[in-house]
Scaffold this active site. Structure first.
Site, PDB file in Angstrom:
ATOM      1  N   HIS A 918     -11.806  -5.265  -5.899  1.00 56.95           N
ATOM      2  CA  HIS A 918     -10.690  -5.141  -6.827  1.00 56.95           C
ATOM      3  C   HIS A 918     -10.560  -6.425  -7.630  1.00 56.95           C
ATOM      4  CE1 HIS A 918      -9.062  -2.028  -3.799  1.00 56.95           C
ATOM      5  NE2 HIS A 918      -9.687  -1.429  -4.796  1.00 56.95           N
ATOM      6  N   GLU A 921      -7.640  -8.974  -7.442  1.00 65.22           N
ATOM      7  CA  GLU A 921      -7.355  -9.662  -6.185  1.00 65.22           C
ATOM      8  C   GLU A 921      -8.219 -10.909  -6.073  1.00 65.22           C
ATOM      9  OE1 GLU A 921      -7.996  -6.489  -3.398  1.00 65.22           O
ATOM     10  OE2 GLU A 921      -6.354  -5.316  -4.230  1.00 65.22           O
ATOM     11  N   HIS A1015      -9.706  -8.526   0.660  1.00 62.99           N
ATOM     12  CA  HIS A1015      -8.814  -8.014  -0.396  1.00 62.99           C
ATOM     13  C   HIS A1015      -7.614  -8.920  -0.572  1.00 62.99           C
ATOM     14  CE1 HIS A1015     -10.284  -3.810  -1.186  1.00 62.99           C
ATOM     15  NE2 HIS A1015     -11.009  -4.131  -0.140  1.00 62.99           N
ATOM     16  N   GLU A1100      -6.593  -8.526   4.236  1.00 60.05           N
ATOM     17  CA  GLU A1100      -5.694  -8.618   3.092  1.00 60.05           C
ATOM     18  C   GLU A1100      -5.033  -9.984   3.073  1.00 60.05           C
ATOM     19  OE1 GLU A1100      -4.967  -6.159   0.919  1.00 60.05           O
ATOM     20  OE2 GLU A1100      -5.755  -4.340   1.879  1.00 60.05           O
TER      21      GLU A1100
HETATM   22 ZN   LIG Z   1      -7.811  -4.453  -2.719  1.00 60.86          ZN
END
Ligand SMILES: [Zn+2]
Length: 1224
Positions: A918, A921, A1015, A1100
């Site tokens: 992504h 990010e 992420h 994350e």
């Molecule tokens: Zn992500």
């Protein structure tokens, strides 16, 4: 209702009350008519006791007492009016205290029905007994809120209109109509009742009571207003009110109260009027009537006058809600919401949003969408439903199909086809016979060219040779001037300079590059400064002198530069602060000492042995300006960017001070919203001038001195349009992801032409997420070129008055995926610049471009010790945009080329890591940088880590997205982290081949021990992991019995557990191991289920900061992110010692996992559940930041609401839906 005989025994005779009740019970049983006198006498006695003794009330309503039954039974059976009155009075006494519990008891014993029946009987008398009616209504009003079905019961009994008619006929009898109104208020919360009452004229009746303005009977007025507000929630009633001109009347009444209530004693009445306006403006006609009646101006002005008095905040907040709702919805001022850039896909996906977009007829206007305005079209049929809302929320996103949960481990592709990936694993066959493993000679620098170029993957179907030749790619200039282009290709151009100056400036730069600046106290290269001067420093005369004398003058000028204080002596920074240009490379990572280094705690937590000496900041000069420019030349962007942003060129060093999570000041949101409303009220003050526009190349930067200049035509930039709203306020619109018409959240742009001492307000007006950490203390990042030139090349958290709220721009249903008129959100922040005519950059999070990655990899490769470290950089494949997706292999060189050493080398378990699927990010890239640098460091534990594992790392799964400034997608307009189940080799090559590598490893029985995809998370704090567990998933479903005897190795919890003990930013409490349906095509789930990697994770990292651990209360910086990446490696080393890697056997007792699992099974929530819940506590400011209008401030009444207004529901659902899509 019959009272059982044995009650006699249960009624204790120990007290006076009880004996009276006992008598009463006897009377009931005998039910002799002649006993009426007796019953009257007994109930009067009880009433007297109840009125005089609190103890009696307690006694009668205590658990186990049958007093209520006895009394209700009497009430039901007796015909004697005085007994009835007595009993009603007793009951009123009983329920008047006790906080509603006693009222509930009365309801559960069937009191409502009995009372409604009495009411019906009483209404047949003509005229009805007033005293009886007062008491009945008083009691019904008290128990009503505790009986969810009272509205329905009253309607079925035919009791609705009794109360209404009483009010109609006795308007002057306030003693009687007050309780009647209270009962009507309860009835009106039921939508069917509201419609029915409306037909019988209740709306008109309420208006007779609330107006005209008078301070008499305010309690009556308050109840009437509450009733009216509830009634007007019905669209039918709202329309009726609009038709009768009541919107205007409500506003008049409000203004009257506002003027006359100078001591603010009637705040509740004023709020009641606003609640009515709020209800009536739920319908479009109501909003129109409000605007026509000058409502915006009236509420705006009254709110401004209320601002000074804090107790009037509810009025300001409700007014603000109404004004936001009625603010005419605007469309974004764009020709289309599709990305300004186009990329022709090799194939169009068969279905999905991209297919949908491609299938739109060319003339469809996707910005303006008329269908969104017809929301009131079919309102005639009010939804008549009274089913209880099932409040037991079930998360239907959790995978419940156990067959889908069980790992499959299928090959996926035929073995012959997977053979093509053999070339990515030379370590498995290498015998090192050629290598001189004991030699101390450092390996010569290996440039990219020596890598042998990317491997051409047959499915990509493209020739390769031409693209990799840098001289062919070059840097294209928009003007297409052949001379310029040639010039650019020949030298390390300084691409960020304005075109007219570029030749000169870049040749200056070249000189600088060629010169070897040695001493650390070397002053800033004067040439560079002069070059920069051209774009950033226009005040010539002063600046000429400033720079002509270099260092010395600089020192004198320092007062205006306000150097950042650093108490520790830092040998790397020279007095004149020019270490930036030591040699031709910028030595980042040695700048200064921050307060967040790993300290004693680390050694404590790592008592088990391995040395946790983090060298995050000492890994050395991985930033190199010239190399960066070299890397940029081979980076291909769709807009063919020719400029380089200064921050990416100079690099970034974490600032030497702490950056706390901001305390949100009270009232920021409503101030910002009221400024937005002023756009409508004072339209003449709005400048509305376009100052930057990607869609219109003719639009040039304005020449005025007072106007800021914007730019984002560089890698990862994504500004589409800027409009000056007021003198120092700008609306910014972000470009959509390419081949998409939404996904805006990430931003990166440049600002220049500023003055000091002015607060500039920036509004990014087309954000999409329904909430943001900007509401919880996060600040955007800014990079000042002036500061960089003063040896402070840092992204720092800046901005005040930050908030994130739903704005008055709405998306067309095309953009919102078919949902009607969803609003956009605004991030607003205000910045006061430190330097005049600086060049500053703003970003959502610390930028990390694809070119930066290439530079870092190159640096790591050139700096490593080839005797110790086995390092390879290969090209996994080419992306749609023609960029290389690098894959890195890191392990230790074998000790010797003896057989057992080579065997040990080849048999090391694999660790497979990836990041940045992504693009928005960027934090994931910084964590990855920390991982890579740690793995390449000379730290002894890094060495043993390398000796333990072979690392396969894809540091950027989505290079095209990163380069082109996308937030979420690749060039195919799709979220690549939803393509792992069925990646298309032509549309998703990086995913297809990353999966291929893993499938190959599975095929040769070399499954990785750990897979982790890095992420960033925009709505939560700390760093945490998502993993996969069948058991924990089943715990969240109702079919968990079958799963209890299911065997599952709990080893997936070990790594997160270790990290929570060793990494300060990591938080175990936020981890989740639930498999959701919406995530079934993510890397984590597919690598777990299809490939069979038990420890398959998403890690994350917060964009904001931490609320626990060492960094509690601080915003996260690159140093903490890099540390996380390093600690992740340390965690792997400990994992190795705890789990025998090949068998996954856990020594018992190391972690009491089963117990802990059971303990936490009730706490564990799935990521989607988190999203639906509020992530953060509500802040003081009550105005909503996400919901449209349905705040439940009157929650008590709303308890028994049956009023399902479709628009509210839809809004609530769609928000969480979209979040589900937007979150990884
Ligand atoms: Zn992500």
């Amino acid at each position: 209702m019959k009272v059982k005989k044995n009650l006699t025994c249960s009624v204790s005779t120990s007290s006076r009350t009880m004996s009276l009740l006992s008598q009463l019970e006897k009377i009931n049983l005998d039910s002799v008519l002649g006993e009426a006198d007796n019953a009257r006498y007994v109930t009067a006695k009880i009433l007297h006791l109840v009125q005089s003794q609190e103890k009696t009330k307690k006694e009668m309503t205590s658990k186990g007492s049958s007093a209520i039954e006895v009394i209700l039974s009497t009430l039901e059976n007796t015909r004697d009016p005085q007994t009835i009155l007595n009993i009603l009075s007793i009951l009123i006494e009983l329920v008047s205290v006790g906080g509603g519990r006693r009222a509930s008891v009365l309801v559960t014993k069937g009191g409502t029905q009995i009372l409604l029946q009495l009411l019906l009987n009483a209404s047949k008398e003509s005229p009805p007994n007033e005293e009886l009616m007062v008491l009945l209504h008083t009691l019904l009003a008290k128990i009503g809120p505790k009986d969810k079905k009272i509205g329905m019961k009253a309607r079925i009994n035919g009791a609705l209109n009794i109360s209404l008619n009483l009010v109609k006929q006795n308007l002057q009898n306030h003693r009687l109509i007050l309780p009647c109104l209270q009962v009507l208020r309860v009835y009106s919360t039921n939508s069917v009742n509201a419609v029915s009452l409306g037909k019988n004229g209740v709306v008109e009746l309420m208006f007779k009571i609330i107006g005209p303005f008078s301070k008499k009977n305010t309690s009556l007025m308050k109840v009437a207003l509450d009733t009216l507000a509830a009634l007007l929630k019905s669209k039918t009633n709202a329309r009726r009110a609009v038709d009768r001109g009541y919107v205007h009347m409500l506003l008049t009444i409000y203004v009257d109260w506002h003027r006359h209530d100078s001591r603010h004693r009637y705040m509740l009445i004023r709020k009641g009027v606003l609640q009515c306006i709020k209800s009536v403006t739920n319908i479009k006609l109501g909003r129109k009537a409000f605007i026509d009646a000058n409502g915006m101006k009236i509420l705006y002005n009254t709110s401004q006058e209320c601002l000074a008095v804090r107790t009037l905040d509810p009025l300001v907040n409700t007014s603000s809600l109404i004004m936001r709702k009625c603010f005419p919805k605007n469309r974004l001022p764009l020709p289309t919401i599709k990305s300004a850039f186009h990329f022709q896909l090799p194939v169009i996906p068969a279905s999905g949003p991209v297919a949908q977009m491609y299938n739109l007829p060319p003339d469809v206007d996707d910005v303006v969408d008329e269908s969104d305005d017809n929301d009131d079209a079919e309102t005639e049929s009010e939804i008549e439903t009274e089913d209880d809302k099932d409040q037991n929320f079930k998360n239907d996103d959790i995978e419940t199909d156990i067959n889908k949960l069980k790992p499959r481990q299928e090959l996926g592709r035929p073995l012959e086809e997977l053979k093509m990936y053999e070339q990515f694993f030379p370590e498995l066959t290498e015998n090192f016979q050629e290598c001189d493993l004991v030699s101390k000679e450092p390996k010569p620098f290996v440039s990219n060219a020596n890598l042998g170029g990317p491997i051409v993957v047959p499915t990509a179907g493209e020739e390769f040779s031409a693209e990799t030749n840098p001289s062919v790619i070059g840097i294209s200039l928009k003007e297409g001037n052949p001379l310029l282009t040639e010039e650019y290709n020949r030298r390390p151009a300084f691409l960020g300079l304005p075109k007219k100056d570029s030749i000169k400036a870049s040749s200056l730069l070249q000189q600088n590059v060629q010169r070897n600046l040695l001493p650390s106290c070397q002053c800033l290269s004067q040439e560079i400064v002069t070059g920069l001067d051209r774009i950033s420093l226009q005040n010539t005369s002063e600046n000429d002198q400033y720079y002509a004398t270099g260092c010395v003058i600089k020192k004198d000028n320092k007062t205006s530069l306000t150097p950042l204080a650093c108490s520790k002596t830092c040998e790397h920074v020279s007095p004149c602060g020019s270490s930036l240009f030591e040699g031709s490379s910028v030595h980042l990572g040695k700048f200064c000492c921050t307060g967040v280094e790993s300290e004693e705690e680390d050694s404590k937590s790592s008592s088990s042995g391995e040395q946790v000496v983090l060298e995050v900041s000492d890994v050395s000069p991985v930033h190199d300006c010239d190399l960066y420019i070299e890397m940029v030349k081979t980076t291909k962007s769709i807009p063919e960017y020719s400029e380089v942003a200064y921050p990416d060129y100079f690099g970034h060093i974490p600032p030497p001070f702490k950056e706390p999570i901001l305390e949100r000041p009270y009232g920021v949101q409503r101030t910002k919203i009221s400024q937005d409303i002023e756009r409508l009220i004072h339209q003449n003050d709005i400048i509305d001038r376009v100052v930057y526009d990607l869609d219109n190349s003719i639009c040039s930067a304005p020449e005025e001195v007072d106007v800021l200049k914007f730019n984002s035509k560089f890698e990862s930039g994504n500004l589409r349009k800027v409009i000056q709203i007021r003198k120092n306020e700008y609306d910014l619109i972000l470009n959509s992801d390419i081949n998409s018409n939404h996904y805006h959240q990430w931003f990166y742009f440049e600002v220049s032409g500023m003055k000091t001492g002015i607060g500039y307000r920036f509004n990014i007006i087309n954000c999409e997420k329904s909430n943001s950490q900007f509401n919880y203390g996060m600040q955007p990042l800014m990079y000042s070129v002036q500061e960089a030139l003063n040896s402070r090349p840092s992204w720092t958290r800046v901005g005040t008055d930050i908030c994130y709220y739903k704005n008055h721009f709405s998306r067309s249903s095309i953009a919102a995926g078919g949902q009607k008129g969803k609003s956009y959100y605004t991030i607003t922040f205000t910045v006061t610049f430190q330097h005049k005519d600086d060049v500053c950059y703003f970003a959502y999070h610390y930028p990390y471009t694809y070119s930066t990655l290439k530079m870092h990899l190159q640096k790591l490769e050139s700096m490593h010790n080839p005797q110790q470290i086995y390092f390879r950089q290969d090209a996994l494949c080419e992306t749609l945009g023609g960029n290389i997706c690098p894959i890195v292999t890191i392990t230790a060189m074998p000790e010797s080329n003896y057989y057992e050493h080579i065997c040990q080398f080849r048999n090391r378990p694999y660790i497979f890591l990836s990041a940045r699927v992504h693009p928005g990010e960027t934090n994931a890239s910084w964590v990855m940088k920390g991982t890579l640098e740690y793995l390449m460091s000379s730290n002894p534990s890094a060495q043993s880590l390398r000796e333990s594992y072979i690392f396969k790392i894809i540091p950027m799964l989505n290079p095209d997205g990163v380069i082109n400034g996308n937030h979420r997608c690749s060039l195919s307009g799709e979220d690549l982290n939803r393509q792992w189940q069925n990646p298309n080799p032509d549309l998703h090559p990086t995913i297809y081949h990353a999966k291929g590598l893993l499938q190959y490893l599975a095929a040769i029985k070399r499954l990785p021990l750990v897979y982790c995809d890095y992420h960033g998370h925009s709505r939560k704090k700390n760093v945490f992991m998502y993993g996969c567990s069948i058991k924990e998933t089943m715990w969240h479903t109702n079919v968990n019995t079958a799963s209890c005897d299911l065997m599952e190795d709990p080893g997936y919890r070990v790594l997160p557990k270790i990290l929570s003990q060793t990494a300060p930013a990591f938080c175990m409490g936020s981890c989740s191991f639930v498999v959701e349906k919406s995530k079934e095509s993510t890397a984590r789930v597919v690598v777990w289920r299809e490939i069979g990697v038990q420890r398959s994770y998403t890690m994350e990292s917060t964009l904001c900061g931490c609320d626990q651990g060492k960094y509690k209360g601080l915003q996260i910086g690159t140093k903490e992110l890099e540390e996380m990446g390093a600690k992740f490696c340390v965690g792997l080393l400990r994992l190795k010692r705890m789990a025998s890697p090949l068998e996954y056997n856990l020594p018992s007792g190391l972690l009491d996992i089963e117990n802990e699992l059971i303990e936490s099974s009730c706490k564990v929530t799935s990521p989607t559940t988190y999203v639906l819940d509020e992530d953060e506590p509500r802040f003081l400011e009550e105005v909503d930041y996400s919901a449209e209008s349905n705040d439940d401030q009157d929650a008590e009444l709303a308890d028994n609401v049956g009023d399902y207004e479709a628009n509210n529901q839809e809004d609530g659902l769609s928000d969480s839906d979209s979040t589900r899509i937007l979150l990884s």
